[in-house]
Write a protein that holds these residues in place. Structure first.
Motif, short mmCIF file in Angstrom:
data_model
loop_
_atom_site.label_atom_id
_atom_site.label_comp_id
_atom_site.label_asym_id
_atom_site.label_seq_id
_atom_site.Cartn_x
_atom_site.Cartn_y
_atom_site.Cartn_z
N GLY A 316 0.80 -1.21 0.00
CA GLY A 316 0.00 0.00 0.00
C GLY A 316 0.84 1.27 0.00
N CYS A 317 1.95 1.25 0.73
CA CYS A 317 2.81 2.43 0.80
C CYS A 317 3.67 2.62 -0.45
N SER A 318 3.87 1.57 -1.20
CA SER A 318 4.93 1.49 -2.21
C SER A 318 5.08 2.70 -3.11
N ALA A 319 4.06 3.01 -3.91
CA ALA A 319 4.23 4.01 -4.96
C ALA A 319 3.74 5.40 -4.56
N LEU A 320 3.20 5.55 -3.37
CA LEU A 320 2.50 6.79 -3.05
C LEU A 320 3.42 8.02 -3.03
N LEU A 321 4.52 7.98 -2.29
CA LEU A 321 5.38 9.15 -2.22
C LEU A 321 6.08 9.44 -3.55
N PRO A 322 6.64 8.43 -4.24
CA PRO A 322 7.23 8.72 -5.57
C PRO A 322 6.23 9.32 -6.55
N LEU A 323 5.00 8.83 -6.55
CA LEU A 323 3.99 9.38 -7.45
C LEU A 323 3.63 10.80 -7.06
N ALA A 324 3.54 11.07 -5.77
CA ALA A 324 3.24 12.43 -5.33
C ALA A 324 4.33 13.39 -5.79
N ILE A 325 5.59 12.96 -5.70
CA ILE A 325 6.71 13.81 -6.15
C ILE A 325 6.63 14.05 -7.65
N SER A 326 6.41 13.00 -8.43
CA SER A 326 6.37 13.17 -9.88
C SER A 326 5.15 13.97 -10.31
N PHE A 327 3.98 13.74 -9.68
CA PHE A 327 2.80 14.55 -9.99
C PHE A 327 3.07 16.02 -9.66
N GLY A 328 3.69 16.25 -8.49
CA GLY A 328 3.97 17.62 -8.08
C GLY A 328 4.92 18.32 -9.03
#
Length: 401
Positions: A316-328
């Motif tokens: 569940g935690c896996s892609a959340l922070l990397p995706l938030a950074i790339s979306f941002g």
């Protein structure tokens, strides 16, 4: 175009940083152990170890983009590696005086503070390098980097279990220190700054007011930090205290957590054409919620179920922070060079809340860890709500390969 050696240095640094980051929580049984091989720290003291790390990581993350404009991104990256090296050196020294409680604990606090500086300087710079090296594959590049960082975090508990079995738990910080020295020697001769677009160096965006949308991403990073850290820093103690697991099983649970984080990042990078990153970002908070509910309801004496629960939490935690950074970085192009550092800073605020807050909740409020895990579902649900808005930016659709 970045040279292969530059790309290799950045992605190898992700692995090394991952191992360094989890060295301290992976050795939680050593820090809280009361026998001749332990430091004898209380739960509050153990949680307090990570307060300096959170403070210095937040500060370094926020200062990193501005310092990169003056000193260059390469120097910030190298300074981060040196700070990580200092953390490992202090941890090794503390093992020599662990019977002197005050002195050993003081060294541990300085060590985690150094680790925070290393994390705050290194991780945002690595994420920005990865995005800049592959401008047409930002989501995949950032996910791949963080998958390697996750690989390092998954390896740390295994190494701790190995060295504890050999009676030399301090072998892990020694090995990490050697790896950092090798990486420093390899990286210092590379151009890095010249090999990446100007966005790595930052620009005028750092001097303008932060757009309102940044705070949405910041809130998402903060609540994610709470959810990840509840699992990452307290999984081992939860396994031993709540489920009666052995130290080896506790290390295995942490390994499965970080292993699932790594596998998830690889999985969602591979399937992005068939399962868009926006959907992943909206789905995964619900997986975290399910895992926290499971942890709250696990029966005593069920370590195998505990391992499975933490594996689910890692996915569940896996892609959340990397995706938030790339979306941002895509939705806030005027401050793209500062997004990674800003979000890492707020992630560290969440980290600090969860790393330190659990100890007082146990000692003063008398709450068991399973109750605390259950209460964290409220945080995970707020992350699910924020995810809906994070992916709806005007430039949220990632560029394809």
């Amino acid at each position: 175009m970045a040279q292969r050696s530059e790309i290799a240095a950045v992605y190898l640094a992700g692995v090394v940083q991952g191992v360094a980051l989890v060295t301290f929580p992976a050795a939680s049984a050593v820090f809280t152990g009361a026998d001749e091989y332990g430091y004898g720290l209380s739960s509050t003291e153990y949680g307090g170890m990570f307060v300096p790390q959170a403070i210095t990581a937040i500060t370094a993350s926020l200062l990193g983009a501005g310092l990169a404009r003056r000193l260059g991104a390469k120097r910030i990256y190298l300074l981060g590696l040196l700070a990580n090296l200092m953390a490992m050196a202090l941890l090794i020294v503390s093992s020599l005086v662990m019977r002197q409680h005050a002195l050993a604990y003081g060294l541990l606090l300085v060590a985690t503070a150094s680790l925070g500086v290393g994390f705050g300087f290194t991780v945002p710079t690595l994420n920005t390098f990865a995005a800049a090296f592959f401008p047409q594959r930002v989501d995949r590049a950032v996910l791949a980097l963080n998958a390697l960082l996750g690989l390092g975090t998954a390896l740390a508990p295994l190494f701790v279990a190995l060295f504890v079995g050999l009676g030399i738990w301090w072998g892990l910080p020694v090995g990490v220190a050697v790896a950092i020295v090798a990486l420093l020697l390899f990286s210092r001769r590379l151009p890095l700054n010249e090999g990446a677009p100007a966005s790595v160096q930052g620009g005028a965006e750092g001097r303008s007011r932060l757009p309102a949308r940044f705070w949405l991403f910041a809130a998402f990073a903060l609540v994610y930090g709470v959810c990840e850290t509840i699992n990452a820093n307290w999984a081992s103690l939860y396994m031993t205290k709540e489920l009666g697991a052995s130290a080896t099983m506790a290390s295995l649970a942490l390994t499965f957590f970080w292993g699932s984080v790594t596998a998830g990042r690889i999985l969602f990078a591979v399937i992005e054409k068939f399962f868009p990153p926006q959907r992943s970002c909206q789905l995964l908070p619900w997986v975290v919620t399910a895992a926290l509910v499971g942890a709250a309801l696990l029966p005593k004496g069920g370590p195998a179920l505990g391992i499975a629960t933490f594996a689910l939490a890692g996915l569940g935690c896996s892609a959340l922070l990397p995706l938030a950074i790339s979306f941002g970085q895509q939705q806030l192009p005027r401050m793209a060079g500062s997004v990674a550092g800003g979000l890492i800073a707020f992630y560290q605020i969440g980290y600090g809340i969860a790393a330190f807050g659990v100890g007082p909740l146990q000692s003063r409020a008398g709450l068991d860890l399973n109750v605390i895990f259950g209460a964290t579902t409220v945080v995970a649900l707020s992350m699910a709500v924020l995810a809906v808005f994070v992916v709806r930016g005007p430039q949220a659709t990632p560029t394809g390969p």
